[in-house]
Write a protein that holds these residues in place. Structure first.
Motif, PDB file in Angstrom:
ATOM      1  N   THR A   1       5.994  -4.734  -5.834  1.00 39.79           N
ATOM      2  CA  THR A   1       5.619  -4.634  -4.430  1.00 39.79           C
ATOM      3  C   THR A   1       5.198  -3.214  -4.073  1.00 39.79           C
ATOM      4  OG1 THR A   1       7.861  -4.130  -3.643  1.00 39.79           O
ATOM      5  CG2 THR A   1       7.247  -6.474  -3.807  1.00 39.79           C
ATOM      6  N   VAL A   2       4.425  -3.137  -2.997  1.00 39.50           N
ATOM      7  CA  VAL A   2       3.959  -1.862  -2.461  1.00 39.50           C
ATOM      8  C   VAL A   2       4.309  -1.838  -0.979  1.00 39.50           C
ATOM      9  CG1 VAL A   2       1.931  -0.445  -1.949  1.00 39.50           C
ATOM     10  CG2 VAL A   2       2.041  -1.731  -4.089  1.00 39.50           C
ATOM     11  N   GLU A   3       5.042  -0.812  -0.555  1.00 42.99           N
ATOM     12  CA  GLU A   3       5.360  -0.629   0.863  1.00 42.99           C
ATOM     13  C   GLU A   3       4.500   0.494   1.398  1.00 42.99           C
ATOM     14  OE1 GLU A   3       8.887   1.107   3.728  1.00 42.99           O
ATOM     15  OE2 GLU A   3       9.495   0.173   1.832  1.00 42.99           O
ATOM     16  N   LEU A   4       3.779   0.204   2.480  1.00 38.74           N
ATOM     17  CA  LEU A   4       2.944   1.212   3.125  1.00 38.74           C
ATOM     18  C   LEU A   4       2.813   0.881   4.606  1.00 38.74           C
ATOM     19  CD1 LEU A   4       0.362  -0.804   2.997  1.00 38.74           C
ATOM     20  CD2 LEU A   4      -0.255   0.489   1.010  1.00 38.74           C
ATOM     21  N   THR A   5       2.184   1.800   5.328  1.00 34.46           N
ATOM     22  CA  THR A   5       2.027   1.591   6.762  1.00 34.46           C
ATOM     23  C   THR A   5       0.644   1.022   7.076  1.00 34.46           C
ATOM     24  OG1 THR A   5       1.103   3.769   7.226  1.00 34.46           O
ATOM     25  CG2 THR A   5       3.529   3.571   7.264  1.00 34.46           C
ATOM     26  N   VAL A   6       0.503   0.538   8.287  1.00 32.21           N
ATOM     27  CA  VAL A   6      -0.796   0.055   8.766  1.00 32.21           C
ATOM     28  C   VAL A   6      -1.814   1.190   8.705  1.00 32.21           C
ATOM     29  CG1 VAL A   6      -2.001  -0.846  10.806  1.00 32.21           C
ATOM     30  CG2 VAL A   6       0.256  -1.750  10.182  1.00 32.21           C
ATOM     31  N   GLY A   7      -1.382   2.398   9.053  1.00 34.41           N
ATOM     32  CA  GLY A   7      -2.260   3.567   8.965  1.00 34.41           C
ATOM     33  C   GLY A   7      -2.704   3.848   7.541  1.00 34.41           C
ATOM     34  N   ASP A   8      -1.817   3.588   6.559  1.00 32.27           N
ATOM     35  CA  ASP A   8      -2.162   3.796   5.144  1.00 32.27           C
ATOM     36  C   ASP A   8      -3.258   2.845   4.680  1.00 32.27           C
ATOM     37  OD1 ASP A   8      -0.179   5.767   4.880  1.00 32.27           O
ATOM     38  OD2 ASP A   8       1.317   4.328   4.159  1.00 32.27           O
TER      39      ASP A   8
END
Length: 185
Positions: free
Chosen positions: A64-71
């Motif tokens: 999995t990859v966790e990131l933000t909407v901005g990312d």
């Protein structure tokens, strides 16, 4: 609005995890969640009891990859469809719904979120991480997926509702799966 490709995935900070999924029935998953003292809200329970939420008999591993909407290149936020489409363009894919309970049981050291009552309606709660998964129903009153949260030391696997007009904030966190990293396709 143009965005700088050097500041979006994969050229930004992000968190990866390997999660073993499958091998448990829904009732076994619920038992395990209870063993870990993980709570669910009404929407989470509704997702669990829906026939469209299925579990795999066999164990498999997901990256999995966790990131933000901005990312993802949305400095002003975006709706769910835009977020999912951009993630796909960047080589990510939606997670199976059953990832939610498995990830919750593996990610026990989640940062504490704010439990203040000043939460604004129609926004992801402070410290929450939404798992990007296929939407089971277009009904605005049916939960769209799971999110993880820790409040006052208590771990939660919660379901959420958001209509197609909902705009996620640029700092909202999402989890996607990397393509071709599963033992199950």
């Amino acid at each position: 609005m143009p965005f700088d490709n050097n500041e979006i995935y994969p050229y930004c900070p992000f968190i990866t995890r390997s999660v073993e999924v499958g091998g448990l029935t829904k009732s076994q998953l619920i038992q395990k969640l209870q063993q870990y003292s993980i709570l669910m809200n009404e929407y989470g329970e509704k997702l669990f009891t829906d026939d469209k939420f299925t579990t795999s008999d066999k164990k498999y591993s997901l990256k999995t990859v966790e990131l933000t909407v901005g990312d993802l290149g949305f400095p002003d936020g975006a709706d769910t469809e835009q977020i999912f489409k951009r993630a796909e363009e960047l080589g990510l894919k939606l997670c199976p719904l059953e990832l939610g309970p498995h990830l919750r049981m593996e990610y026990l050291d989640q940062t504490e979120g704010s439990s203040s009552n000043s939460l604004q309606k129609q926004q992801a709660p402070s410290g929450s991480i939404t798992i990007a998964s296929e939407i089971l129903s277009e009904d605005d009153n049916f939960p769209k997926g799971f999110y993880l949260r820790r409040i006052n030391g208590v771990l939660w696997l919660r379901g959420y509702c958001a209509d197609h007009l909902h705009v996620w904030n640029p700092n909202d966190h999402f989890i996607f799966c990397q393509k071709n990293t599963t033992g199950k396709e």
